[in-house]
Design an enzyme around this catalytic site. Structure first.
Site, short mmCIF file in Angstrom:
data_model
loop_
_atom_site.label_atom_id
_atom_site.label_comp_id
_atom_site.label_asym_id
_atom_site.label_seq_id
_atom_site.Cartn_x
_atom_site.Cartn_y
_atom_site.Cartn_z
N GLU A 185 0.88 -1.17 0.00
CA GLU A 185 0.00 0.00 0.00
C GLU A 185 0.91 1.21 0.00
OE1 GLU A 185 -2.98 0.74 3.02
OE2 GLU A 185 -3.71 -1.31 2.76
N ASP A 210 -6.23 9.38 9.05
CA ASP A 210 -4.93 8.97 9.56
C ASP A 210 -4.60 9.59 10.91
OD1 ASP A 210 -4.07 7.38 7.30
OD2 ASP A 210 -4.09 9.25 6.18
N TYR A 260 -11.14 -4.07 3.00
CA TYR A 260 -10.24 -3.64 4.07
C TYR A 260 -11.11 -3.39 5.30
CZ TYR A 260 -6.39 -0.81 6.13
OH TYR A 260 -5.40 -0.29 6.93
#
Length: 263
Positions: free
Chosen positions: A49, A60, A175
């Site tokens: 990734e 994030d 994911y």
């Protein structure tokens, strides 16, 4: 069949779980991040990734936010990130590369041009965290048409009503975000993750890979044991942030990969 599909097919044949690693393109600089990237497959990484630095990375945590800031300060751009992938492809034509980031840089470039360039650079999949399924016409469907997997995130708050929508045009893998929150914020728990993975797998044939909150080989083994594999990002980015030599960073990655592969 994309490189991602081929990779999962070969792992299945070997009876192995997937180990996915995340690095930020251009962190701490372009040369070092390319060197790390080139060393990942030999360290046991099945899928790479590659983070595209962005000024407002809302999914994030601090570790990856700071990595993005360092990369941007060093002049990293979307083009340089694609160039990095193209450089990697000169010596590795099998390891899948998934670009992970936000829609703004792609939108600025123009979807058609971006997809053409991404395909030419050897990109296999996209994770664009700020494009929900309601926006599939924007990038997801054109990406699939271009032969690039569009990978969607499912989270602990994705209930049974929402899940079919999330899975609708997803390809490559799903994911699963193991924690409610940002990257690097808390540890993933197999007892909580296992039932959620089973719930998703009941609705799709796609592999389910678990990320967020995995920092050690033991954790990689435990989480991969209840899924089709795991992703480690912040823990690797932290090693890079501490200025460790590339060989040490790759050694750390090798330990994590070994954990996932022994699940």
């Amino acid at each position: 069949m994309t490189r991602i599909d081929a990779k999962f097919a070969s792992l299945k044949k070997e009876g192995k779980k997937a180990f996915v690693s995340y690095i930020m393109a251009g962190d701490p600089d372009l040369e070092t991040s390319l060197e790390v990237m080139k060393g990942l497959p030999a360290a046991g990484v099945d899928i790479i990734e590659l983070g595209v630095p962005f000024t407002d990375p809302m999914a994030d945590g601090p570790t990856i936010q700071l990595a993005g800031q360092r990369a941007l300060d060093g002049g990293q751009t979307l083009q340089k990130t694609l160039d990095m992938a193209a450089e990697f492809r000169k010596t590795d034509d099998t390891t899948p590369i998934v670009l992970m980031g936000y829609y703004n840089p792609i939108y600025s470039r123009g979807v058609d041009r971006f997809l053409e360039d991404a395909k030419a650079a050897g990109i296999d999949g996209l994770i664009v965290v700020d494009l929900p399924p309601e926006e599939d016409e924007e990038l997801c469907i054109p990406a699939q048409a271009a032969g690039i997997n569009f990978i969607r995130l499912a989270t602990p708050t994705t209930d049974d009503k929402r899940l079919p929508k999330v899975l609708q045009n997803t390809s490559g893998f799903v994911y699963y975000v193991s924690v409610t929150g940002i990257t690097g914020s808390q540890a993933a728990q197999a007892t909580e993750v296992g039932p959620e993975v089973a719930r998703i797998k009941a609705k799709t044939d796609l592999p389910v890979i678990v990320g967020f909150g995995i920092t050690t080989p033991d954790a990689a083994k435990t989480i991969a044991g209840v899924a089709d594999g795991c992703v480690v990002g912040s823990a690797i980015v932290k090693e890079i942030a501490e200025g460790k030599p590339v060989a040490e960073v790759l050694d750390f990655v090798k330990g994590l990969a070994g954990g996932a592969h022994s699940a």
